[in-house]
Design a protein around this motif. Structure first.
Motif, PDB file in Angstrom:
ATOM      1  N   THR A  51       0.850  -1.186   0.000  1.00 23.58           N
ATOM      2  CA  THR A  51       0.000   0.000   0.000  1.00 23.58           C
ATOM      3  C   THR A  51       0.892   1.245   0.000  1.00 23.58           C
ATOM      4  O   THR A  51       2.120   1.144  -0.060  1.00 23.58           O
ATOM      5  CB  THR A  51      -0.911  -0.002   1.237  1.00 23.58           C
ATOM      6  N   ALA A  52       0.271   2.414   0.079  1.00 25.22           N
ATOM      7  CA  ALA A  52       1.050   3.657   0.109  1.00 25.22           C
ATOM      8  C   ALA A  52       1.942   3.707   1.345  1.00 25.22           C
ATOM      9  O   ALA A  52       3.097   4.149   1.276  1.00 25.22           O
ATOM     10  CB  ALA A  52       0.106   4.857   0.085  1.00 25.22           C
ATOM     11  N   PHE A  53       1.418   3.230   2.474  1.00 25.15           N
ATOM     12  CA  PHE A  53       2.231   3.209   3.700  1.00 25.15           C
ATOM     13  C   PHE A  53       3.425   2.268   3.528  1.00 25.15           C
ATOM     14  O   PHE A  53       4.533   2.568   3.994  1.00 25.15           O
ATOM     15  CB  PHE A  53       1.389   2.756   4.888  1.00 25.15           C
ATOM     16  N   GLY A  54       3.204   1.133   2.859  1.00 23.22           N
ATOM     17  CA  GLY A  54       4.292   0.191   2.644  1.00 23.22           C
ATOM     18  C   GLY A  54       5.383   0.747   1.746  1.00 23.22           C
ATOM     19  O   GLY A  54       6.574   0.493   1.961  1.00 23.22           O
ATOM     20  N   ARG A  55       4.997   1.521   0.735  1.00 20.50           N
ATOM     21  CA  ARG A  55       6.002   2.125  -0.155  1.00 20.50           C
ATOM     22  C   ARG A  55       6.820   3.177   0.583  1.00 20.50           C
ATOM     23  O   ARG A  55       8.035   3.302   0.368  1.00 20.50           O
ATOM     24  CB  ARG A  55       5.303   2.724  -1.364  1.00 20.50           C
ATOM     25  N   LEU A  96       5.863   3.313  13.276  1.00 16.94           N
ATOM     26  CA  LEU A  96       4.618   4.060  13.076  1.00 16.94           C
ATOM     27  C   LEU A  96       3.992   3.719  11.728  1.00 16.94           C
ATOM     28  O   LEU A  96       2.777   3.490  11.633  1.00 16.94           O
ATOM     29  CB  LEU A  96       4.896   5.555  13.184  1.00 16.94           C
ATOM     30  N   LEU A  97       4.796   3.668  10.668  1.00 12.55           N
ATOM     31  CA  LEU A  97       4.272   3.357   9.337  1.00 12.55           C
ATOM     32  C   LEU A  97       3.714   1.938   9.277  1.00 12.55           C
ATOM     33  O   LEU A  97       2.652   1.704   8.675  1.00 12.55           O
ATOM     34  CB  LEU A  97       5.377   3.539   8.297  1.00 12.55           C
ATOM     35  N   SER A  98       4.404   0.990   9.890  1.00 11.46           N
ATOM     36  CA  SER A  98       3.927  -0.401   9.884  1.00 11.46           C
ATOM     37  C   SER A  98       2.600  -0.530  10.627  1.00 11.46           C
ATOM     38  O   SER A  98       1.679  -1.218  10.159  1.00 11.46           O
ATOM     39  CB  SER A  98       4.974  -1.321  10.504  1.00 11.46           C
ATOM     40  N   LEU A  99       2.487   0.136  11.769  1.00  7.74           N
ATOM     41  CA  LEU A  99       1.238   0.065  12.525  1.00  7.74           C
ATOM     42  C   LEU A  99       0.101   0.767  11.786  1.00  7.74           C
ATOM     43  O   LEU A  99      -1.041   0.282  11.779  1.00  7.74           O
ATOM     44  CB  LEU A  99       1.435   0.688  13.910  1.00  7.74           C
ATOM     45  N   LEU A 100       0.396   1.899  11.150  1.00  2.00           N
ATOM     46  CA  LEU A 100      -0.632   2.588  10.363  1.00  2.00           C
ATOM     47  C   LEU A 100      -1.107   1.720   9.203  1.00  2.00           C
ATOM     48  O   LEU A 100      -2.315   1.654   8.916  1.00  2.00           O
ATOM     49  CB  LEU A 100      -0.080   3.913   9.832  1.00  2.00           C
TER      50      LEU A 100
END
Length: 270
Positions: free
Chosen positions: A18-22, A198-202
């Protein structure tokens, strides 16, 4: 370790993220992996060689260094980066397995065969693999943050450490090389690790929220269809009344008598 090949394998998961993963991948590559390779390794170098103590007692500097630095920052960060990026490779392997499974069934059954979910779509087992990889990455970073805090209090290095362990003759002062520069890199790596957590949890919350929304939409659609079916079934008992209303039209009586006469003649002819 061939970091180029390692990076090439890891970027394969970018198209399934997803966008968070990128964003997470960009932070790992630019602010963690490249900083580690280009700068951090050179700053630490042979850290034990640059650890000076104001004594000539043999073995004293080695014992003091091992006491205050049981494990090097560089080795901890290398282990952390490997463990953090392994779940992403697991996602790639899962997608490759689904693609191979699809090709195998197409050869046996035909080109029209299709899996329930496309190989790259985060549904079914792939959704759980991706979700658990996010939880694992967050857990690894949190554990390493705790290890760093436990081994190096407040994530900082002092300018001077005092050591009185055997075989040191008394309390000796030992000096760390480049403590300020090392503290800056340490805080930078800790900060980027917090951003990655933070990004992984989001992303994990985003996946769960999206899945719940799709489930609620499916339930709403199913409820709407059931309501329409009930409305149709409630109107169905009124059909006999409408059919009986046709008997009131002129000529329907003669039609019924003709049908009854034909039914009575057919057995006699047989």
């Amino acid at each position: 370790m061939n970091w180029g090949s390692f990076q090439g394998l890891l970027t394969g998961v970018n198209k399934y993220s997803t966008a968070f993963g990128r964003i997470w991948l960009s932070v790992v590559f630019i602010f963690r992996l490249l900083v580690y390779i280009v700068a951090a390794e050179k700053v630490w170098g042979d850290d034990q060689k640059d650890f000076d103590c104001n004594t000539k007692q043999p073995g004293c500097p080695n014992v003091c260094y091992d006491h205050y630095f049981p494990i090097s920052h560089i080795r901890l960060w290398a282990l952390q980066l490997i463990l953090v990026t392994c779940p992403s490779l697991l996602v790639i392997m899962h997608v490759a397995y689904l693609e191979a499974k699809l090709e195998k069934h197409k050869k046996k059954i035909g080109a029209d065969y299709a899996l329930r979910y496309p190989p790259g779509k985060k549904r079914g087992g792939l959704w759980w693999t991706y979700f658990l990889s996010l939880i694992f990455k967050s857990a690894v970073d949190i554990i390493f943050l705790y290890i760093f805090y436990h081994v190096f209090p407040n994530y900082t290095l002092p300018n001077v450490v005092k050591c009185s362990l055997d075989p040191c003759p008394n309390i000796v002062d030992c000096y760390i090389a480049k403590p300020t520069e090392k503290n800056i890199f340490t805080l930078f790596m800790i900060s980027t690790a917090c951003v990655c957590i933070l990004l992984s949890l989001l992303e994990a919350f985003y996946l769960v929220g999206k899945r719940c929304r799709e489930h609620l939409q499916a339930r709403s659609e199913s409820h709407r269809r059931c309501t329409e079916c009930k409305a149709v079934s409630q109107n169905y008992p009124q059909m006999p009344d409408r059919i009986s209303a046709f008997d009131q039209f002129p000529g329907m009586t003669k039609f019924h008598s003709l049908v009854n006469s034909l039914e009575s003649e057919i057995p006699s002819q047989l």
